[in-house]
Structure formats: C-alpha cells, structure tokens
Scaffold this motif. Structure first.
Motif, PDB file in Angstrom:
ATOM      1  N   CYS A 135       0.849  -1.174   0.000  1.00 60.47           N
ATOM      2  CA  CYS A 135       0.000   0.000   0.000  1.00 60.47           C
ATOM      3  C   CYS A 135       0.895   1.238   0.000  1.00 60.47           C
ATOM      4  N   ILE A 136       0.540   2.225  -0.788  1.00 59.41           N
ATOM      5  CA  ILE A 136       1.303   3.463  -0.921  1.00 59.41           C
ATOM      6  C   ILE A 136       0.639   4.560  -0.089  1.00 59.41           C
ATOM      7  N   PHE A 137       1.473   5.339   0.605  1.00 59.70           N
ATOM      8  CA  PHE A 137       0.986   6.510   1.330  1.00 59.70           C
ATOM      9  C   PHE A 137       1.835   7.712   0.929  1.00 59.70           C
ATOM     10  N   ASP A 138       1.170   8.824   0.674  1.00 63.77           N
ATOM     11  CA  ASP A 138       1.872  10.067   0.352  1.00 63.77           C
ATOM     12  C   ASP A 138       1.446  11.120   1.374  1.00 63.77           C
ATOM     13  N   TYR A 139       2.425  11.666   2.094  1.00 61.47           N
ATOM     14  CA  TYR A 139       2.135  12.685   3.089  1.00 61.47           C
ATOM     15  C   TYR A 139       1.889  14.021   2.407  1.00 61.47           C
ATOM     16  N   LYS A 140       0.847  14.711   2.834  1.00 61.06           N
ATOM     17  CA  LYS A 140       0.529  16.039   2.300  1.00 61.06           C
ATOM     18  C   LYS A 140       0.391  17.015   3.458  1.00 61.06           C
ATOM     19  N   SER A 141       1.159  18.106   3.386  1.00 61.21           N
ATOM     20  CA  SER A 141       1.061  19.118   4.436  1.00 61.21           C
ATOM     21  C   SER A 141       0.079  20.230   4.056  1.00 61.21           C
ATOM     22  N   SER A 142      -0.453  20.151   2.842  1.00 62.34           N
ATOM     23  CA  SER A 142      -1.464  21.123   2.421  1.00 62.34           C
ATOM     24  C   SER A 142      -2.728  20.359   2.040  1.00 62.34           C
ATOM     25  N   ASP A 143      -3.786  21.097   1.725  1.00 62.44           N
ATOM     26  CA  ASP A 143      -5.024  20.447   1.310  1.00 62.44           C
ATOM     27  C   ASP A 143      -4.813  19.734  -0.011  1.00 62.44           C
ATOM     28  N   LYS A 144      -5.312  18.527  -0.096  1.00 61.99           N
ATOM     29  CA  LYS A 144      -5.214  17.772  -1.341  1.00 61.99           C
ATOM     30  C   LYS A 144      -6.473  16.935  -1.470  1.00 61.99           C
ATOM     31  N   ASP A 145      -7.241  17.221  -2.491  1.00 63.36           N
ATOM     32  CA  ASP A 145      -8.424  16.431  -2.774  1.00 63.36           C
ATOM     33  C   ASP A 145      -8.138  15.550  -3.972  1.00 63.36           C
ATOM     34  N   LEU A 146      -8.537  14.312  -3.877  1.00 57.01           N
ATOM     35  CA  LEU A 146      -8.387  13.389  -4.985  1.00 57.01           C
ATOM     36  C   LEU A 146      -9.726  13.324  -5.702  1.00 57.01           C
ATOM     37  N   ARG A 147      -9.746  13.828  -6.919  1.00 58.01           N
ATOM     38  CA  ARG A 147     -10.979  13.851  -7.694  1.00 58.01           C
ATOM     39  C   ARG A 147     -10.835  12.929  -8.901  1.00 58.01           C
ATOM     40  N   VAL A 148     -11.866  12.151  -9.150  1.00 55.83           N
ATOM     41  CA  VAL A 148     -11.863  11.211 -10.270  1.00 55.83           C
ATOM     42  C   VAL A 148     -11.636  11.955 -11.584  1.00 55.83           C
ATOM     43  N   ALA A 149     -12.236  13.112 -11.744  1.00 62.12           N
ATOM     44  CA  ALA A 149     -12.083  13.885 -12.982  1.00 62.12           C
ATOM     45  C   ALA A 149     -10.619  14.249 -13.222  1.00 62.12           C
ATOM     46  N   ASP A 150      -9.889  14.620 -12.165  1.00 61.02           N
ATOM     47  CA  ASP A 150      -8.468  14.948 -12.312  1.00 61.02           C
ATOM     48  C   ASP A 150      -7.673  13.729 -12.750  1.00 61.02           C
ATOM     49  N   LEU A 159      -0.180   9.141  -7.347  1.00 60.02           N
ATOM     50  CA  LEU A 159      -0.372   7.880  -6.645  1.00 60.02           C
ATOM     51  C   LEU A 159      -0.435   6.696  -7.603  1.00 60.02           C
ATOM     52  N   ALA A 160      -1.058   6.889  -8.746  1.00 57.53           N
ATOM     53  CA  ALA A 160      -1.133   5.808  -9.733  1.00 57.53           C
ATOM     54  C   ALA A 160       0.259   5.459 -10.254  1.00 57.53           C
ATOM     55  N   THR A 161       1.070   6.471 -10.502  1.00 50.85           N
ATOM     56  CA  THR A 161       2.449   6.246 -10.966  1.00 50.85           C
ATOM     57  C   THR A 161       3.252   5.497  -9.916  1.00 50.85           C
ATOM     58  N   TYR A 162       3.149   5.935  -8.666  1.00 49.53           N
ATOM     59  CA  TYR A 162       3.850   5.247  -7.579  1.00 49.53           C
ATOM     60  C   TYR A 162       3.427   3.778  -7.498  1.00 49.53           C
ATOM     61  N   THR A 163       2.137   3.528  -7.654  1.00 44.43           N
ATOM     62  CA  THR A 163       1.607   2.168  -7.549  1.00 44.43           C
ATOM     63  C   THR A 163       2.122   1.285  -8.685  1.00 44.43           C
ATOM     64  N   ILE A 164       2.098   1.791  -9.892  1.00 46.16           N
ATOM     65  CA  ILE A 164       2.584   1.024 -11.053  1.00 46.16           C
ATOM     66  C   ILE A 164       4.069   0.720 -10.897  1.00 46.16           C
ATOM     67  N   ALA A 165       4.852   1.715 -10.506  1.00 43.16           N
ATOM     68  CA  ALA A 165       6.300   1.519 -10.350  1.00 43.16           C
ATOM     69  C   ALA A 165       6.604   0.514  -9.238  1.00 43.16           C
TER      70      ALA A 165
END
Length: 187
Positions: A135-150, A159-165
């Motif tokens: 499982c991948i975790f990325d720390y964010k110190s600012s607001d970060k919304d994950l939107r399907v459209a993005d 996150l997808a790149t990290y997962t594939i790699a």
C-alpha cells in the motif's frame, strides 16, 4: 516563459524560511526521522517529539540568532501537529495488517510509449507491505483532494504512478494508495 525558466534554466524562487512550504517539508522530514528511529513512534511523549523537532532546528538557531523566537514558535507548532498526527496514525496502524516497509523510497520506472521511452523517477513517502501485497501513502502538508475527474484527464497521476512503479519492482499486489494529511486537524 515560466516553464522555460523553471525546467529549461532550472531557476528556483529564493527560499524564505517563513514560507509555509518549508514548514511542511520540515514536518515531513521530522515524521520520517522519528518513524525510522523509533519502532513505536506513534506512542512517543510530547517531550520526546519536542526533542526531535528541536534537533531539526538546532543548526538554524545557531546561525540565524535573530530568528530564534520564530524558530521556537515553529518548534512548538510542529510538535503539536505531530502529536495529533501520531494519534491518528496510532489509531490507524493498531488495526492495520501491514508493516511500514520503506520511507522516502527512491524509484525509477521506464514506460515505452510509441517510439519513445518515458523515464519516471522520484521518491515515495511511505510503502507498507505484507508477504503478498503493498500500500502506498503520500504525506501532504497542504489540502489535497483526490478527484476522479483529475485522474481521468491525467492531471492527478502521482499515486497511480507510484503504484505502477512499485508493483513492477516488487511483484506484490497493490491494495491501495492514499494521501495522509499532515494538517493539524484530523482528516
């Protein structure tokens, strides 16, 4: 023009020690240092956390004497944020079936595309794993919304790149990729 300056000439903005991005980087770094140094890092006392944070500022306080009051306020603020973050992580990790495997993991991945090869590289904040999955975790110190459209339009692929790699390098099954907010309020 901005792209040419940043990626062609590699120019960077002058860093200001009061810049919120630097504070986020310090918070992120202290979290990494503590979790590498202490196995039960989410159970540290406030004094122990304060010691780690103070240590991160020690050189700056010796060199920039006029900034000591500001550094002291940052030390207190970061200590308080880490207390809240560790409380959240403790609740999460006590019911988690994986172990923290890697932090600040350097990765590189080459992807063939048409007649070209796209080389991707960077650092993954945290990878938890078991014998069969990760499982991948990325720390964010600012607001970060994950939107399907993005994700669908290709503007939020970190996150997808990290997962594939990671899957290509480890031969383990991915179970998820998540952002962990380093904000002071639980998210």
């Amino acid at each position: 023009f901005s792209h040419a300056l940043k990626y062609g000439l590699y120019l960077k903005e002058k860093e200001d020690i009061t810049d919120i991005r630097i504070r986020g980087s310090i918070l992120h770094h202290v979290l990494e240092v503590i979790s590498k140094d202490r196995q039960e890092y989410t159970s540290l006392s406030k004094e122990e956390i304060h010691h780690y944070v103070e240590n991160e500022f020690s050189f700056a306080k010796e060199v920039l004497l006029q900034q000591i009051p500001w550094f002291d306020s940052q030390i207190e603020e970061i200590t308080e944020k880490l207390m809240l973050i560790f409380e959240q992580l403790h609740n999460f990790e006590s019911n988690w079936h994986m172990n923290m495997d890697k932090q600040e993991h350097k990765f590189s991945y080459s992807y063939p595309w048409n007649e070209y090869t796209i080389d991707l590289y960077g650092y993954i904040d945290r990878i938890d794993s078991s014998n069969t999955s990760f499982c991948i975790f990325d720390y964010k110190s600012s607001d970060k919304d994950l939107r399907v459209a993005d994700f669908e339009n290709g503007t939020s692929l970190q996150l997808a790149t990290y997962t594939i790699a990671t899957q290509a390098q480890s031969n383990l099954i991915p179970t998820g990729s998540f952002y962990i907010s380093l904000k002071s309020s639980p998210v």
